[in-house]
Design an enzyme around this catalytic site. Sequence first.
Site, PDB file in Angstrom:
ATOM      1  N   PHE A 142       0.877  -1.161   0.000  1.00  0.00           N
ATOM      2  CA  PHE A 142       0.000   0.000   0.000  1.00  0.00           C
ATOM      3  C   PHE A 142       0.922   1.221   0.000  1.00  0.00           C
ATOM      4  O   PHE A 142       1.892   1.270   0.759  1.00  0.00           O
ATOM      5  CB  PHE A 142      -0.907   0.003   1.234  1.00  0.00           C
ATOM      6  CG  PHE A 142      -1.911   1.115   1.203  1.00  0.00           C
ATOM      7  CD1 PHE A 142      -3.047   1.020   0.417  1.00  0.00           C
ATOM      8  CD2 PHE A 142      -1.707   2.268   1.933  1.00  0.00           C
ATOM      9  CE1 PHE A 142      -3.967   2.054   0.373  1.00  0.00           C
ATOM     10  CE2 PHE A 142      -2.624   3.310   1.893  1.00  0.00           C
ATOM     11  CZ  PHE A 142      -3.756   3.211   1.109  1.00  0.00           C
ATOM     12  N   ASP A 211       2.172  -5.178   8.236  1.00  0.00           N
ATOM     13  CA  ASP A 211       1.018  -4.289   8.131  1.00  0.00           C
ATOM     14  C   ASP A 211      -0.220  -5.169   7.992  1.00  0.00           C
ATOM     15  O   ASP A 211      -0.376  -5.887   7.004  1.00  0.00           O
ATOM     16  CB  ASP A 211       1.170  -3.369   6.913  1.00  0.00           C
ATOM     17  CG  ASP A 211      -0.010  -2.408   6.770  1.00  0.00           C
ATOM     18  OD1 ASP A 211      -1.118  -2.742   7.211  1.00  0.00           O
ATOM     19  OD2 ASP A 211       0.192  -1.323   6.187  1.00  0.00           O
ATOM     20  N   TYR A 236     -10.495   0.599  10.806  1.00  0.00           N
ATOM     21  CA  TYR A 236     -11.753   1.018  10.175  1.00  0.00           C
ATOM     22  C   TYR A 236     -12.206   0.080   9.071  1.00  0.00           C
ATOM     23  O   TYR A 236     -13.204   0.333   8.415  1.00  0.00           O
ATOM     24  CB  TYR A 236     -11.678   2.456   9.668  1.00  0.00           C
ATOM     25  CG  TYR A 236     -10.443   2.839   8.886  1.00  0.00           C
ATOM     26  CD1 TYR A 236     -10.286   2.458   7.564  1.00  0.00           C
ATOM     27  CD2 TYR A 236      -9.446   3.601   9.475  1.00  0.00           C
ATOM     28  CE1 TYR A 236      -9.162   2.826   6.853  1.00  0.00           C
ATOM     29  CE2 TYR A 236      -8.306   3.975   8.776  1.00  0.00           C
ATOM     30  CZ  TYR A 236      -8.173   3.588   7.466  1.00  0.00           C
ATOM     31  OH  TYR A 236      -7.040   3.958   6.770  1.00  0.00           O
ATOM     32  N   LYS A 237     -11.475  -1.006   8.854  1.00  0.00           N
ATOM     33  CA  LYS A 237     -11.896  -1.970   7.842  1.00  0.00           C
ATOM     34  C   LYS A 237     -12.635  -3.109   8.546  1.00  0.00           C
ATOM     35  O   LYS A 237     -13.772  -2.924   8.973  1.00  0.00           O
ATOM     36  CB  LYS A 237     -10.670  -2.446   7.069  1.00  0.00           C
ATOM     37  CG  LYS A 237      -9.921  -1.305   6.347  1.00  0.00           C
ATOM     38  CD  LYS A 237      -8.702  -1.831   5.599  1.00  0.00           C
ATOM     39  CE  LYS A 237      -7.820  -0.704   5.070  1.00  0.00           C
ATOM     40  NZ  LYS A 237      -8.467   0.055   3.982  1.00  0.00           N
ATOM     41  N   ARG A 385     -12.807  -4.321  -6.656  1.00  0.00           N
ATOM     42  CA  ARG A 385     -12.548  -4.975  -5.369  1.00  0.00           C
ATOM     43  C   ARG A 385     -13.864  -5.283  -4.666  1.00  0.00           C
ATOM     44  O   ARG A 385     -14.728  -4.414  -4.538  1.00  0.00           O
ATOM     45  CB  ARG A 385     -11.744  -4.073  -4.426  1.00  0.00           C
ATOM     46  CG  ARG A 385     -10.318  -3.871  -4.777  1.00  0.00           C
ATOM     47  CD  ARG A 385      -9.489  -3.405  -3.571  1.00  0.00           C
ATOM     48  NE  ARG A 385     -10.164  -2.407  -2.742  1.00  0.00           N
ATOM     49  CZ  ARG A 385      -9.640  -1.903  -1.632  1.00  0.00           C
ATOM     50  NH1 ARG A 385      -8.450  -2.316  -1.189  1.00  0.00           N
ATOM     51  NH2 ARG A 385     -10.295  -0.987  -0.936  1.00  0.00           N
TER      52      ARG A 385
END
Lengths: 413, 413
Positions: A142, A211, A236-237, A385
């Site tokens: 990322f 990560d 937050y995922k 996605r």
Amino acid sequence: MSDTSARTHAADGPEAGGELHERAARLDAADPLRGSRAHFVLDDTVYLDGNSLGALPRTVPGRVAEVVRREWGELRIRSWTESGWWTMPERVGDRIAPLIGAAPGQVVAGDSTSVNVLKAVVGAVRLADRERDEILVDATTFPTDGYIAASAARMTGRTLRPVEAAAVAREAGPRTAAVLVNHVDYRTGELHDLPGITAAVHAAGARVVWDLCHSAGALPVGLDAHGVDFAVGCTYKYLNGGPGAPAYLYVAAAHQGAFDSPLPGWNSHAEPFAMEAGYTPADGAVRGRVGTPDILSMAALEAALEVWDGVRVEEVRAKSLALTDFFLECVEACVPSGSVVCATPLPHGRRGSQIALRCADAAAVMAELIRRGVVGDFREPDVLRFGFTPLYTSFTDAWRAARELGAVLRAPA
Amino acid sequence: MSDTSARTHAADGPEAGGELHERAARLDAADPLRGSRAHFVLDDTVYLDGNSLGALPRTVPGRVAEVVRREWGELRIRSWTESGWWTMPERVGDRIAPLIGAAPGQVVAGDSTSVNVLKAVVGAVRLADRERDEILVDATTFPTDGYIAASAARMTGRTLRPVEAAAVAREAGPRTAAVLVNHVDYRTGELHDLPGITAAVHAAGARVVWDLCHSAGALPVGLDAHGVDFAVGCTYKYLNGGPGAPAYLYVAAAHQGAFDSPLPGWNSHAEPFAMEAGYTPADGAVRGRVGTPDILSMAALEAALEVWDGVRVEEVRAKSLALTDFFLECVEACVPSGSVVCATPLPHGRRGSQIALRCADAAAVMAELIRRGVVGDFREPDVLRFGFTPLYTSFTDAWRAARELGAVLRAPA
């Protein structure tokens, strides 16, 4: 993609769709996690973007209102002690810990993932001898991880070298100070080999930072079991903490005494209220704190984590794999042959909790899917996605998403 | 402390108290800011700790509930664009800007003050030639500034040298890369000479970073007018943003093109959603962003800033000085002679918006004051801090605080 799905694909029409719809209903009825869906605020939308922003847990609105009206509004400054605000970062960290396989006292919540990447990578480098002059990062990381790792390299006098994740294990060597790897690739959904890479990095005498943004809450991580050195992740995922919720930092107990943070804020001082001119770091996870914790967001996250009470991550993983398998089968059945290519590895051991499909005009396709009530997201250059969040995604959701995708791709442009 | 107050002090009893109480009522009635108090949730407590945590603005609870229930709960991922989440850091920054004398486009909200100190100090150092090998910090700085400045020095290969704030102007020289100074001393409430120190640092060829935590929202700062290079501040004191609310970073327009952040997170990329492997910094204030903004806390802050609509900081400053003058007069009248020593400078030009009184057993004295409904705070080793927040502190509050302090100090131990 498999013999079964190829056979279904031949019947690309209403019957196949009907059969899959019925199977979806049966799978939902038999799902041991089906009760979790009621803990979230959901509507008729098929929400497959929980890998970007998790849905709202029902525990959150009341808790946030209480923090605002009672703890801030009425108790004001007293809440730092009386409402437990001061110790919230380590308390929330300890709630996240079992989800990532960490014993208590090693995780602290706060700051953004990017800021925690800086702490972890600089912290890992500072454990290495000076002659170890390079930091490795997975080449498809990322972006922020790569940018921050470059900054960490610059500020510790090292060189950053991107290598393919699959090559990290063999590229780590006597010059490697630290390695930063994403557990799940944000674009393809590929799951990287945490145990194997960790062992290889250790064999090379270096430390590894994982990560976990796209894995925590979706699959077992096993930080302690695999001897991981440092880890960071957002909440937050799959952890449903809310937009921009505080991230977290894991520092293995074995490294805590030597952990030397590049952000030695007063909250990480051994005696923060002594207001000493000299810095003496606190022991334990608290050393990863920096400034005053963001209480409103942290309280939302703490309430959101209640949905995990009684849930085993292994169950979540089993459902995640069943969901993504079933979605792929539905895609085979519903989508015109050759119109999409799956970028996510099919072997379970290499798959996270999302399916990435490459297709032409992917941005426009996703916009139309969203218009039809199926929310995934588009990632450059040609990726659709679809994130599967086992606590609230149903098999029927997977089927509906594939059916709508088929309809969009069959429609005249 | 002045002839007038000395005269009042002679009558240390009920009559003097009564006269002061009446004057307080008259001052409150004539206060042009008296209407602002209604914008806050307050009770009978005399709350003089707004310099630590500002009171709750009435605009906040409804706005936070809307963000949680509607924007997160219903719109979910769509809110990043549809609810304006993505641009919130720079939008909130532009709302803070006029309060600190900054034109639009130079302030960005996010992260903690400590994290912003790292950005600003490293950013300032990176504008300097390599032979400038030291960073100056005011010796009585809030601790975190000193700790983070030491980290910035270490990571940029410089030496940190603490000097008294009053000596910064003459100590800055050809070896100075950057200077970090607190605008108001957190302990004594002393206001440092921002225009003079800034000019002296510039004359020495260096850049200055001002920490505005204890001045923004209490007095005019004039960043642009005085040519300040960088500034940071928190928003949970005089700006009432809530516990641990996002801090902010000011980078003067003249430096934005060269600003080289130690935290180049993806939110500061020129094209964040292009997800490029290489880092290309955005132009403008946005370059100070790092990771995903903390939306719940940022929304609370944005709503809290509405209380400043139509308020001029100059009015706030005039009331602040009148309040602290009046409080000192009441202290003279109510408190046994010699029992407290004022640590805050009396000249208006050197006074922030708090009064620090040194006294024996200060921790116990403050505990008793709080028990009696007067909330200030204690700071090591012997300081009682009383913060005056002109938007909601009344002259009657100041009188009550002094009267209770007198009662506590006269009571047998």
